[in-house]
Design an enzyme around this catalytic site. Sequence first.
Site, short mmCIF file in Angstrom:
data_model
loop_
_atom_site.label_atom_id
_atom_site.label_comp_id
_atom_site.label_asym_id
_atom_site.label_seq_id
_atom_site.Cartn_x
_atom_site.Cartn_y
_atom_site.Cartn_z
N HIS A 1 0.83 -1.21 0.00
CA HIS A 1 0.00 0.00 0.00
C HIS A 1 0.86 1.27 0.00
O HIS A 1 0.51 2.26 0.63
CB HIS A 1 -0.95 0.03 1.20
CG HIS A 1 -1.98 -1.06 1.20
ND1 HIS A 1 -3.24 -0.91 0.69
CD2 HIS A 1 -1.92 -2.34 1.64
CE1 HIS A 1 -3.92 -2.03 0.83
NE2 HIS A 1 -3.14 -2.92 1.40
N ASN B 1 -10.34 -2.67 2.43
CA ASN B 1 -10.02 -2.69 1.00
C ASN B 1 -11.29 -2.46 0.19
O ASN B 1 -12.39 -2.49 0.73
CB ASN B 1 -9.43 -4.06 0.61
CG ASN B 1 -7.95 -4.19 0.97
OD1 ASN B 1 -7.28 -3.21 1.27
ND2 ASN B 1 -7.45 -5.41 0.92
N HIS C 1 -3.98 1.19 12.04
CA HIS C 1 -3.77 -0.04 12.81
C HIS C 1 -5.13 -0.64 13.15
O HIS C 1 -5.93 0.01 13.85
CB HIS C 1 -2.99 0.30 14.08
CG HIS C 1 -2.80 -0.84 15.01
ND1 HIS C 1 -2.73 -2.15 14.59
CD2 HIS C 1 -2.65 -0.88 16.36
CE1 HIS C 1 -2.56 -2.93 15.64
NE2 HIS C 1 -2.52 -2.21 16.72
N TYR D 1 0.68 -4.09 12.20
CA TYR D 1 0.60 -2.66 11.86
C TYR D 1 1.39 -1.79 12.83
O TYR D 1 1.97 -0.77 12.42
CB TYR D 1 -0.86 -2.22 11.77
CG TYR D 1 -1.54 -2.76 10.52
CD1 TYR D 1 -1.80 -4.11 10.39
CD2 TYR D 1 -1.88 -1.93 9.47
CE1 TYR D 1 -2.38 -4.63 9.25
CE2 TYR D 1 -2.48 -2.44 8.33
CZ TYR D 1 -2.73 -3.78 8.23
OH TYR D 1 -3.30 -4.29 7.09
FE1 HDE Z 1 -2.55 -4.68 5.50
N1 HDE Z 1 -0.74 -3.91 5.93
N2 HDE Z 1 -1.92 -6.49 6.06
N3 HDE Z 1 -4.31 -5.51 4.87
N4 HDE Z 1 -3.19 -2.92 4.84
C1 HDE Z 1 -0.36 -2.65 5.76
O1 HDE Z 1 0.75 -1.39 7.37
C2 HDE Z 1 -0.82 -6.74 6.80
C3 HDE Z 1 -4.67 -6.81 4.98
C4 HDE Z 1 -4.44 -2.59 4.42
O2 HDE Z 1 -3.13 3.59 3.99
C5 HDE Z 1 0.98 -2.34 6.37
O3 HDE Z 1 1.12 0.78 7.81
C6 HDE Z 1 -0.77 -8.13 7.18
C7 HDE Z 1 -6.07 -6.98 4.77
C8 HDE Z 1 -4.48 -1.20 4.04
O4 HDE Z 1 -1.52 3.39 5.47
C9 HDE Z 1 1.39 -3.66 7.02
C10 HDE Z 1 -1.88 -8.68 6.62
C11 HDE Z 1 -6.54 -5.72 4.52
C12 HDE Z 1 -3.20 -0.72 4.27
C13 HDE Z 1 0.21 -4.55 6.67
C14 HDE Z 1 -2.61 -7.67 5.94
C15 HDE Z 1 -5.45 -4.83 4.58
C16 HDE Z 1 -2.42 -1.82 4.77
C17 HDE Z 1 1.97 -1.69 5.46
C18 HDE Z 1 -2.31 -10.13 6.68
C19 HDE Z 1 -7.98 -5.30 4.20
C20 HDE Z 1 -2.71 0.68 4.00
C21 HDE Z 1 2.16 -0.29 5.98
C22 HDE Z 1 -2.57 -10.59 7.96
C23 HDE Z 1 -8.91 -5.58 5.27
C24 HDE Z 1 -2.94 1.57 5.17
C25 HDE Z 1 1.31 -0.20 7.14
C26 HDE Z 1 -2.49 2.96 4.85
C27 HDE Z 1 -1.07 -1.70 5.16
C28 HDE Z 1 0.16 -5.81 7.09
C29 HDE Z 1 -3.79 -7.92 5.23
C30 HDE Z 1 -5.59 -3.43 4.33
C31 HDE Z 1 2.73 -4.21 6.60
C32 HDE Z 1 0.31 -8.79 7.99
C33 HDE Z 1 -6.88 -8.28 4.84
C34 HDE Z 1 -5.69 -0.44 3.49
O5 HDE Z 1 1.50 -3.54 8.40
#
Ligand code: HDE
Length: 755
Positions: free
Chosen positions: A128, A200, A392, A415
């Site tokens: 993202h 999402n 988060h 997060y």
């Molecule tokens: Fe994320 N995801 N994600 N994700 N995600 C990040 O956090 C993660 C997942 C989503 O505009 C990271 O600050 C894991 C689902 C958005 O700043 C990180 C798993 C959904 C954003 C991270 C998921 C999301 C992130 C990267 C699996 C939809 C952007 C930078 C367990 C419900 C937020 C950060 C923004 C961002 C980890 C799965 C949505 C690496 C480990 C499912 C919208 O922490």
Amino acid sequence: MTETNPAAAAAEHPDAQDSAAPGREIPGAPSSVPPPVAEPVEPGAPVPPKPDQRGPQTYSPTGQKTGIAQKEVAQGGDRLTTAQGTRLYDTDHSLKAGPRGPSLLQDHHLREKITHFDHERIPERAVHARGAAAHGVFQGYGTASGICKAAFLGEGVRTPVFVRFSTVLGSRGSADTVRDTRGFATKFYTDQGVFDLVGNNIPVFFIQDAVKFPDIVHAAKPHPDREIPQAQSAHDTFWDFVSLHTEATHHTLWNMSDRGIPRSFRMMEGFGIHTFRLVNAEGASTLVKFHWKPRLGVHSQVWEEAQLTAGMDPDFHRRDLADAIEAGALPQWELGVQTFPDTEDQTFAGIDLLDPTKIVPEELAPVKPIGLMTLDKNPSNYFAETEQVAFHPGNLVPGIDVTNDPLLQGRLFSYLDTQISRLGGPNFPQLPINRTHTPVNDMLRDGMHQTAVHRGVAPYRPNSLDGGCPFTAGADTGAYIEFPEPLPATAKVRDAAATFDDHFSQARLFWLSMTPTEREHIIAAYTFELAKCREPAIRERVVGTLANIDGELCGQVAAGLGLPAARPAAALDDPDPSPALSQLGRRWPVDGRTIGIVIAEGQDLSGVRTVRQAILEAGMVPLVIAARAGTRDADGDPVAVQRTFATARSIEFDAILVAGAPAPASDAYGARDAKADDELARAGVDSRVLLLLTEAYRHGKALGAWADGADALEAVGIATDSPGVVAGDQAAPVLERVKELLGGHRVWDRFTPSV
Ligand code: HDE
């Protein structure tokens, strides 16, 4: 809040009268006041932000209301200073031993300027990374109050929000319109602390367990050797993984549908994906799925348009969001919940609510609206706000709790952890955009970039030296208390529930719910992406997977790849389709849409003025396209030109009005502008206009013409009685008809589906 109104501040600026210049009602001017041609020589206060912009509200690092106007925390004064506030007399020359001599180490200004510059960049988000954001407000309807005690959902309660939209795969500088899932993350600055809904635009996910997240991300990101391709899934490692790991099938199908190429952030749904738990004042629990429903409907680009846009305007979605807010076409979403009884097995209608690869069709559990979000201000600084915001899923307020969805459970760790690398330490909640709007009284101390000045000597509990403070709260004094979910006696295992093994039934449900046009797009997307894979084995494997979704889908994609169709592993069910999954067939508001108006030199502009005004009044953006920049009829009621034939491309417009048939302009030849087509030049109309019209026609966009405009359409063989083409004598009725066509998003009648 006692904020200076930036619009008023801009109006008070000495150059403000120039903001009435023709064309400035069109969004996108870089500054709140137009610059003079000559370099300014008199010092003045910093130019205020544009009226559509604001920064984070001014709370202290520990969440206390400061009452300070935002301009008081921006840079001030009219003279250049060092970071320490000392005035400087020169920033163009380093301190040297004579004009031709070496630079001196003692040059504190050179060292400060270069050192700071050397550290201007921070690591981009692991996923993202590419995003755009806006400020807004959420207003509760009160309809959730029976099931949720969170105060911000109460009737009429207004809560400031900051929303960041993103693509998943691309780097920070990648194009907006690639085929990908979009992030939709909302920070609610509630009176009970920050609540983040980090969702999402697709309601399911590739994996069921967080431990697989590095796998899917490593597969989908560019190949580790050449670091290509950027920001897309059309490559071998992605398809290798998703074809072997079939729980990804449902999400992949959504990505291959039109949901993967949204027209605008404003036209996307948002989903919390996981099942969450709401708790009411009596402590009763309801399981829910969160939905954001866009007022403008869910709309997409067509694939060729998305690809062209990635080159012509890689910032398309970012620009669209900012322009819409600046133009006053404020994006809105209704927040809604599907509710499910919190039963012991946590399933609903046989669907496992803890499996994030499954939806619950809206026909089985309707989405009940609980509040309205309006985005009304653009950030005033990208880095400070959009880049530094840290979401988060564990930022929760009383009344909202998590479930045991194994994907959500891992996110609750990830997060916080990732921000330590990205934002350089544990104090990122103190960054202005992340500050809560409620008083903070934690016992977290010190660390990199500590900006709070704590008092007291006893940041520990129990203590007597600080009078025993801080005291903990109870349920009646607003404490966040986890729902005491009973857990069955069980064994420690690395395993998942048997229901998680169903990877295809909902992919089939999605396919069966698509209209024929949408199915064509899905077939084309799979065929395109797989044809970009180098390895025949991977293509073959995906074709095998598609057989488990639908025979027609599998057969058509296989034919496009020159492969035999595959057979399903088991007989396919025929679930009832869910019409709510389709994007087509309804009518939607048109505000914030962009309409191009092609004019010829020297033509009568009265019709153009009429439609321009009517478009603005309808909340849309008119962009006049002519051979050269500037204004026309400058002496009377001037018409400003926003795009030239050299800069205009169809991708920017939702519909095009043709007011004249412009003769080839002086730069309409291939050596100057490769869009100019010598063959078409014979038509007597500038061939770049003809390209504009044929592309728009091919992409299903409404076209309207009056006066000589119809000649331009006919010059490229677009008959004026073709679907979605409106020709008439008067400009106003032509626009009315084009607006009606826009309400259906595209002219789908132009395409005859084969499936
Ligand atoms: Fe994320 N995801 N994600 N994700 N995600 C990040 O956090 C993660 C997942 C989503 O505009 C990271 O600050 C894991 C689902 C958005 O700043 C990180 C798993 C959904 C954003 C991270 C998921 C999301 C992130 C990267 C699996 C939809 C952007 C930078 C367990 C419900 C937020 C950060 C923004 C961002 C980890 C799965 C949505 C690496 C480990 C499912 C919208 O922490």
